[in-house]
Design a protein around this motif. Structure first.
Motif, PDB file in Angstrom:
ATOM      1  N   GLY A  72     -84.938  -8.121 -56.636  1.00 19.01           N
ATOM      2  CA  GLY A  72     -85.896  -7.072 -56.951  1.00 19.01           C
ATOM      3  C   GLY A  72     -85.780  -6.561 -58.373  1.00 19.01           C
ATOM      4  N   TRP A  73     -85.068  -7.293 -59.215  1.00 19.13           N
ATOM      5  CA  TRP A  73     -84.795  -6.819 -60.580  1.00 19.13           C
ATOM      6  C   TRP A  73     -86.051  -6.717 -61.454  1.00 19.13           C
ATOM      7  N   PRO A 127     -86.159  -7.418 -70.153  1.00 19.72           N
ATOM      8  CA  PRO A 127     -85.010  -6.845 -70.858  1.00 19.72           C
ATOM      9  C   PRO A 127     -83.921  -6.358 -69.911  1.00 19.72           C
ATOM     10  N   VAL A 128     -83.332  -7.296 -69.195  1.00 20.61           N
ATOM     11  CA  VAL A 128     -82.236  -6.976 -68.282  1.00 20.61           C
ATOM     12  C   VAL A 128     -81.297  -8.178 -68.228  1.00 20.61           C
ATOM     13  N   ALA A 144     -84.734 -14.385 -57.180  1.00 20.83           N
ATOM     14  CA  ALA A 144     -85.133 -13.177 -56.446  1.00 20.83           C
ATOM     15  C   ALA A 144     -85.657 -12.047 -57.319  1.00 20.83           C
ATOM     16  N   PRO A 145     -86.693 -12.277 -58.122  1.00 19.97           N
ATOM     17  CA  PRO A 145     -87.215 -11.174 -58.930  1.00 19.97           C
ATOM     18  C   PRO A 145     -87.963 -10.121 -58.123  1.00 19.97           C
ATOM     19  N   GLY A 146     -88.518 -10.511 -56.959  1.00 20.17           N
ATOM     20  CA  GLY A 146     -89.470  -9.651 -56.281  1.00 20.17           C
ATOM     21  C   GLY A 146     -88.929  -8.630 -55.314  1.00 20.17           C
ATOM     22  N   THR A 147     -87.944  -9.022 -54.486  1.00 19.79           N
ATOM     23  CA  THR A 147     -87.440  -8.114 -53.454  1.00 19.79           C
ATOM     24  C   THR A 147     -85.934  -8.318 -53.277  1.00 19.79           C
TER      25      THR A 147
END
Length: 208
Positions: free
Chosen positions: A33-34, A154-155, A17-20
């Motif tokens: 969302g990250w 970087p997270v 779930a990178p996007g929302t």
């Protein structure tokens, strides 16, 4: 065609779930969302560059559903990514879908490895995988992916689905390109380089 994989991952390897926020909340994932705070011009530049090389797309069910709900609504003629995704052939691997509605989409429900190997043998440039973690892991294990394009942000998220989970087939990789973006993302491009080799620092020798 070469099969290429592009994926976004956190520093600890999470691709979920990178996007929302609601992209994929399975297993109680709360970090959706990250990727958004790190979006920059480099993301668009490199994304457009690679999408221009596509002659088709290979997607897992979840990624297909996310893409099919969004990209057909993007009608800007200057948006190269939307134009490529909406026009080019798309192949969706799923054991649960009964039909696909997105223009120029073919559903693959059985003999997956054989059918993908047949697609790979066709003339052309790139058959691109974007996201599609379950499918990507399987194809990596079977040596069917020619290039990995990993965007590492970087997270640290601590939980979530990872591309390179334990149990993967041991594989050596060769770094062919690396770039740090303005937001601190490291873009690394790898190609498979056979099985890993080993050695012994105490003896200064390689292991046969």
């Amino acid at each position: 065609m070469r099969i290429t994989l592009a994926t976004f991952q956190s520093l600890d390897g999470v691709i979920q779930a990178p996007g929302t926020p609601l992209e994929d909340t399975s297993d109680g994932f709360e970090h959706g969302g990250w990727q958004f705070p790190y979006a920059d011009a480099d993301l668009e530049t490199y994304g457009s560059k690679w999408f221009a090389e596509a002659d088709g797309f290979l997607l897992g069910r979840r990624t297909y559903e996310i893409f099919a709900n969004y990209w057909p609504t993007v009608t800007d003629e200057n948006n190269l990514i939307a134009a490529r995704l909406n026009a080019l052939p798309k192949y969706v691997v799923s054991a649960t879908l009964n039909s696909v509605e997105w223009h120029n989409t073919t559903l693959i429900t059985s003999d997956v490895l054989e059918k993908i190997a047949e697609l790979k043998a066709r003339p052309g440039r790139e058959l691109q995988i974007h996201g599609s973690g379950v499918l990507a892991r399987s194809l990596l294990d079977h040596g069917l992916i020619d290039e990995l394009r990993l965007w590492t942000y970087p997270v640290v998220l601590g939980t979530g689905k990872r591309l390179l989970e334990p149990g993967r087939t041991a594989t050596a990789l060769r770094l062919v390109e690396s770039k740090a973006t303005s937001s601190g993302c490291v873009l690394s491009v790898y190609q498979p380089a056979g099985r890993p080799t080993y050695g012994d620092f105490t003896k200064g020798t390689a292991t046969p």
